[in-house]
Design a protein around this motif. Structure first.
Motif, PDB file in Angstrom:
ATOM      1  N   ASN A   1       6.942-110.744 -19.469  1.00 54.46           N
ATOM      2  CA  ASN A   1       8.250-110.828 -18.822  1.00 54.46           C
ATOM      3  C   ASN A   1       8.214-111.961 -17.795  1.00 54.46           C
ATOM      4  O   ASN A   1       7.462-111.913 -16.831  1.00 54.46           O
TER       5      ASN A   1
ATOM      6  N   LEU B   1      11.036-113.232 -16.143  1.00 55.46           N
ATOM      7  CA  LEU B   1      12.202-113.277 -15.257  1.00 55.46           C
ATOM      8  C   LEU B   1      11.875-113.358 -13.765  1.00 55.46           C
ATOM      9  O   LEU B   1      12.668-113.919 -12.995  1.00 55.46           O
TER      10      LEU B   1
ATOM     11  N   LEU C   1      12.517-116.640 -12.100  1.00 61.25           N
ATOM     12  CA  LEU C   1      13.870-117.009 -11.688  1.00 61.25           C
ATOM     13  C   LEU C   1      14.058-116.790 -10.191  1.00 61.25           C
ATOM     14  O   LEU C   1      14.718-117.595  -9.512  1.00 61.25           O
ATOM     15  N   GLU C   2      13.503-115.719  -9.665  1.00 62.37           N
ATOM     16  CA  GLU C   2      13.619-115.443  -8.233  1.00 62.37           C
ATOM     17  C   GLU C   2      12.957-116.542  -7.401  1.00 62.37           C
ATOM     18  O   GLU C   2      13.483-116.960  -6.361  1.00 62.37           O
TER      19      GLU C   2
ATOM     20  N   ASP D   1      13.304-117.453 -20.764  1.00 62.76           N
ATOM     21  CA  ASP D   1      14.624-116.843 -20.634  1.00 62.76           C
ATOM     22  C   ASP D   1      15.676-117.905 -20.316  1.00 62.76           C
ATOM     23  O   ASP D   1      15.429-118.833 -19.536  1.00 62.76           O
TER      24      ASP D   1
ATOM     25  N   GLU E   1      18.201-117.950 -18.449  1.00 60.02           N
ATOM     26  CA  GLU E   1      18.519-118.103 -17.035  1.00 60.02           C
ATOM     27  C   GLU E   1      17.522-119.029 -16.333  1.00 60.02           C
ATOM     28  O   GLU E   1      17.894-119.806 -15.450  1.00 60.02           O
ATOM     29  N   ILE E   2      16.256-118.944 -16.741  1.00 62.55           N
ATOM     30  CA  ILE E   2      15.231-119.798 -16.144  1.00 62.55           C
ATOM     31  C   ILE E   2      15.444-121.252 -16.550  1.00 62.55           C
ATOM     32  O   ILE E   2      15.389-122.165 -15.719  1.00 62.55           O
TER      33      ILE E   2
END
Length: 333
Positions: free
Chosen positions: A143, A145, A148-149, A172, A174-175
């Motif tokens: 994972n 994600l 992204l943070e 992902d 979004e990344i």
């Protein structure tokens, strides 16, 4: 292991020198900038038979656990030529994760933004035949994600100190979107590599925003819904030229194993780079050194390799090759 025509001549040495040439010369605001590499960390579990590999039978041999993952391989290759890249990835909170971090730090990779999470690394299980080629494999993806943070909180600071970024296109969405956004904001070049083409092929629209996309011959077939396995380099370079124009991809490099690699871009430039014979022990990750290397305008310089003693550089320009022992500016190409 018998000597065969390598594919990691072009994949490793060839473009690591290219990367060295480009990164040393690129400047931004009067200071040397860095390369940020974004992607997954894997543990590679590799089995090697002692004799002829029998796919449906039992095979006696050895099993090795090694650090892997396209992005992790790429960032280590960059560091191996005395550059100081930054790695943005995730590792496990166990002994293997600590080993990965320690090895990268030993290579002088900046791991300040590497996250430590339970089950943070993927696993790639591969069995090789007696020629050193992968006979079969399966992987478990981690994972990603949480990356992204990091990009949302610290992305500006990271990209302000970089002149280029290398990212796995199959991360992902979004990344990938965030990386492209930050790269545009801070005028960084972005180079796409691929870990899983079945996922990356669904991201065709993203490829229009990469300065260059690098994949192998089989992956190119998946991307363009065709089969290029029987194509010669001369045939594939012409096909690739048409495809990048039609798909509006700024530039692409397609590696062809023992046949070297071909390239094409939106300006009509295309060409090829041949491979050399080397002793093959294990082709795993052979392409990852290559994939990091195209960090200068692909329309000017597409491939570089060791050309004799002393690390002399050879550049292929629009299908012609020229030896180069001197540094050149970004403007001069």
């Amino acid at each position: 292991t018998p000597p065969v025509t390598a594919y990691f001549l072009f994949f490793g040495f060839v473009t690591i020198y290219f990367l060295l040439f480009s990164a040393i010369l690129e400047k931004k605001g009067g200071t040397f900038m860095g390369i940020v590499v974004i992607g997954a960390t894997f543990v590679d579990i590799k089995g090697f038979p002692e004799d002829t590999y029998i796919p449906t039978g039992r095979n006696v041999g050895r099993v090795e656990y090694v650090h892997g993952g396209v992005a992790r391989n790429v960032v280590e290759d960059i560091a191996n030529v005395e550059l100081r890249p930054m790695y943005l990835g995730i590792v496990d909170d166990g002994p293997m994760g600590r080993d990965v971090l320690q090895k990268l730090r030993n290579h002088k990779v900046n791991t300040d933004h590497v996250l430590i999470r339970p089950d943070g690394m993927g696993t790639w299980l591969a069995v090789f035949d007696n020629r050193g080629d992968v006979a079969g494999s399966i992987s478990k993806r981690p994972n990603m994600l949480p990356i992204l943070e990091v990009l949302e909180e610290k992305g500006d600071a990271i990209f302000q100190s970089a002149d280029s970024a290398v990212i796995e296109v199959d991360l992902d969405k979004e990344i990938v979107k965030k990386v492209l956004e930050l790269a545009e904001k801070h005028s960084c070049r972005v180079y796409g590599v691929v870990s899983n083409m079945s996922i990356a092929a669904k991201r065709r629209d993203f490829l229009k925003h990469f300065d260059c996309f690098i994949c192998n011959q089989q992956e190119a077939g998946q991307l363009f819904l065709d089969d290029y396995e029987d194509k010669t380099p001369q045939q594939l370079r012409q096909i690739l030229q048409r495809k990048v124009l039609g798909a509006q991809i700024p530039a692409m490099v397609v590696t062809m194993g023992a046949q070297g690699a071909v390239y094409a871009d939106q300006k009509g430039n295309n060409g090829l780079c041949a491979a050399r014979n080397v002793q093959v022990k294990d082709t795993t990750g052979a392409g990852d050194g290559k994939r990091t290397g195209t960090v200068q305008s692909p329309s000017k310089v597409f491939a570089a390799g060791a050309a004799g003693n002393g690390g002399r550089l050879r550049f292929w320009r629009n299908g012609c090759n020229a030896d180069n022992n001197q540094r050149k500016s970004k403007q001069d190409g």
